[in-house]
Design an enzyme around this catalytic site. Structure first.
Site, mmCIF file in Angstrom:
data_model
loop_
_atom_site.group_PDB
_atom_site.id
_atom_site.type_symbol
_atom_site.label_atom_id
_atom_site.label_comp_id
_atom_site.label_asym_id
_atom_site.label_seq_id
_atom_site.Cartn_x
_atom_site.Cartn_y
_atom_site.Cartn_z
ATOM 1 N N ASP A 132 54.653 33.131 35.790
ATOM 2 C CA ASP A 132 53.644 33.263 36.844
ATOM 3 C C ASP A 132 54.280 33.941 38.053
ATOM 4 O O ASP A 132 55.440 34.360 38.013
ATOM 5 C CB ASP A 132 53.047 31.908 37.221
ATOM 6 C CG ASP A 132 51.546 32.020 37.538
ATOM 7 O OD1 ASP A 132 51.203 32.852 38.402
ATOM 8 O OD2 ASP A 132 50.740 31.300 36.926
ATOM 9 N N HIS B 276 39.145 36.290 32.003
ATOM 10 C CA HIS B 276 37.815 36.269 32.628
ATOM 11 C C HIS B 276 37.869 36.513 34.138
ATOM 12 O O HIS B 276 36.827 36.661 34.774
ATOM 13 C CB HIS B 276 37.068 34.975 32.301
ATOM 14 C CG HIS B 276 37.559 33.752 33.006
ATOM 15 N ND1 HIS B 276 36.847 32.578 33.004
ATOM 16 C CD2 HIS B 276 38.686 33.502 33.729
ATOM 17 C CE1 HIS B 276 37.506 31.662 33.700
ATOM 18 N NE2 HIS B 276 38.609 32.198 34.148
#
Length: 411
Positions: free
Chosen positions: A270, A313
C-alpha cells in the site's frame, strides 16, 4: 402491477422464516446486523424489505410513489443538517435534554423553535425522538453517534461529503457523456473552483480535508467489518503458498487469511503512510510482511497469487487497465489473479434487494470517483484484454457477501 394479496402472503411467509432464523442464531431482530443469519435468513430478510416496499408503492399508486421518492430529498436534507450541526453528539446516551439546553451546546447557532421543527420531522423517520415532556432523546438510529464510532463516522461522511455530489450528476453528464472523465465527475464538479470546467479527484479532495479523510476511513472500517469475514471462505486458499495483497491497507484482510491458513506467506502492499502505520501495529501476524508500493507501477513481487480486494471499483476503465497490466508483468505460468469486488447482475437476476444495493453502489462509485461496479462480462473483458495469458476460472459469491471472488490463472 403488484398482486396485493400475493405480496402480503409472501411478506407473512418470510417474516416467519426470518423469526425462525433469528431464534436459531440468537441474533436480535432489530440490530440491523445480518451477519449471524444463514442463507435462508438473509434471503427472507431481503424479501421482507422488498415486499414491504411493494406494499407501500401499491398503497400509494404510481404518481404519489414517484413524488414520495423525490420528496425524500427533504428527509435527507433535514437529517443531513442535524448531523452537520452535531445534534446527535450533544444528546445524552440515556435520558433527554430540553431544546433550550441543547441549542447552547451546538457550535452553530440555531433557534430552539427551528431545531424543534427539524427534529419533530426526522423523528417520524426514526432519527432522534422526544420524551413525554418534549425534550430530545435518542432513537435507536441516532444512538449510533454515541455507541458506534465507525458507523457514526460513516454517517458524518455521507452527510458532509457523500450526498452533495449527487446533485451534480446531470451537469457531469453534459460535460462527459461517458462517465469516465475523473476531473469532470460529479464530485469533481462539486469541489471545483468557481467557473472551472474541471475539478479535483476524490483522493485529492480528501488529501486537503483530514476530517472527512478520517470519516472515510471510519466508513471503510464499517464496510470491512461486514465483509472481511467472507474472505477466508471465498477461495480455496489451500492451493496458495505466497500471496500479494495489493492495496491491502494495514493488513486486516491478510490477517484473516493468515489466521485461517497458517501456511500462506502474505505481502501487503500500500501507500507509504499506510504501510508506516501497519508496521507500528502490535498485533502483526508473523506470516505477513508489509511493503510500500504504487499499483500504477510494475509489480516487484513473484508470488502464487495476487489479490485485489475492493480496488478496481474505485477506478475508471483506463486506470483499471493500468493497474492490471502492472500486475501482469510479474505473472508466471500457474500464478493466479484474484479480484474480490461487487459484480453487477443482469437485470432481474437474483434478489431484487441485492441488485438494488449493488446498483446503488455502482452509482455511488460514479458520483465519487467517476468509476463503476462491473458485471462479470465487463470484468472479464477488462482483465483478459490486458493479458491474453489469463484464463478465467470461476466466480464465487459467499452467502451474505456484497462482493464476489473472481479468479484467473496465467497459462
Amino acid at each position: 402491477m403488484f398482486n396485493l394479496p400475493e405480496v402480503a402472503t409472501r411478506l407473512s411467509q418470510n417474516v416467519e422464516l426470518l423469526v425462525d432464523e433469528i431464534d436459531k442464531t440468537g441474533s436480535q431482530p432489530n440490530c440491523g446486523n445480518p451477519t449471524l443469519l444463514g442463507p435462508k435468513g438473509l434471503a427472507a430478510r431481503d424479501e421482507i424489505i422488498l415486499a414491504a416496499e411493494k406494499l407501500l408503492q401499491q398503497g400509494r399508486g404510481p404518481g404519489p410513489s414517484l413524488l414520495s421518492l423525490l420528496e425524500s430529498a427533504v428527509d435527507i436534507g433535514t437529517i443531513q443538517t442535524l448531523i452537520r450541526l452535531e445534534v446527535p453528539d450533544q444528546v445524552p446516551p440515556t435520558g433527554s435534554i430540553p431544546y433550550d439546553a441543547l441549542v447552547k451546546k451546538l457550535k452553530t447557532p440555531v433557534a430552539p423553535e427551528l431545531l424543534q421543527r427539524l427534529i419533530r420531522f426526522t423523528r417520524l423517520a426514526g432519527f432522534l425522538d422526544e420524551d413525554e415532556e418534549g425534550a430530545v432523546k435518542h432513537s435507536p438510529m441516532s444512538a449510533i453517534f454515541v455507541s458506534d464510532p465507525d458507523s457514526a463516522g460513516q454517517a458524518r461522511f455521507m452527510a458532509d461529503f457523500g450526498i452533495r455530489p449527487c446533485s451534480f450528476i446531470y451537469e457531469s453528464i453534459k460535460l462527459d457523456p461517458s462517465g469516465e472523465a475523473t476531473r469532470q465527475g460529479p464530485l469533481a464538479l462539486m469541489a471545483r473552483e468557481p467557473g472551472a470546467r474541471e475539478g479535483p479527484t476524490f483522493f485529492e479532495v480528501l488529501e486537503k480535508d483530514p476530517v472527512n479523510r478520517n470519516r472515510w476511513h471510519d466508513g471503510m472500517a464499517v464496510h470491512n467489518d461486514s465483509m472481511v469475514r467472507h474472505v477466508a471462505d471465498a477461495y480455496d486458499w489451500d492451493t496458495v503458498k505466497s500471496l500479494v495483497d495489493i492495496g491491502g491497507s494495514e493488513g486486516h484482510v491478510a490477517a484473516v487469511i493468515a489466521n485461517a491458513f497458517a501456511h500462506i506467506q502474505i505481502t501487503v502492499q500500500d501507500r507509504p503512510e499506510i504501510i508506516e502505520k501497519a508496521r507500528q501495529r502490535v498485533d502483526r501476524h508473523r506470516n505477513i510482511t508489509f511493503e510500500e508500493h504504487d499499483f500504477f507501477t510494475p509489480q516487484p513481487r513473484i508470488a502464487d497469487a495476487y489479490f485485489l480486494r475492493l480496488i478496481l471499483h474505485d477506478w475508471n476503465d483506463a486506470d483499471c487497465t493500468r493497474i492490471v497490466r502492472q500486475i501482469s508483468s510479474a505473472l508466471r505460468p500457474g500464478a493466479r489473479l484474484l479480484i474480490m469486488d461487487a459484480v453487477l447482475p443482469e437485470p432481474g437476476e437474483g434478489s431484487l434487494q441485492s441488485e438494488r444495493q449493488l446498483r446503488r453502489s455502482d452509482i455511488g462509485m460514479y458520483t465519487l470517483f467517476s468509476a463503476k461496479e462491473r458485471s462479470l462480462v465487463q470484468m472479464r473483458r477488462l482483465v483478459e484484454d490486458c493479458d491474453d495469458r489469463l484464463r478465467f476460472e470461476k466466480l464465487y459469491t459467499p452467502p451474505g457477501s456484497h462482493a464476489s471472488m473472481l479468479s484467473w490463472i496465467c497459462e
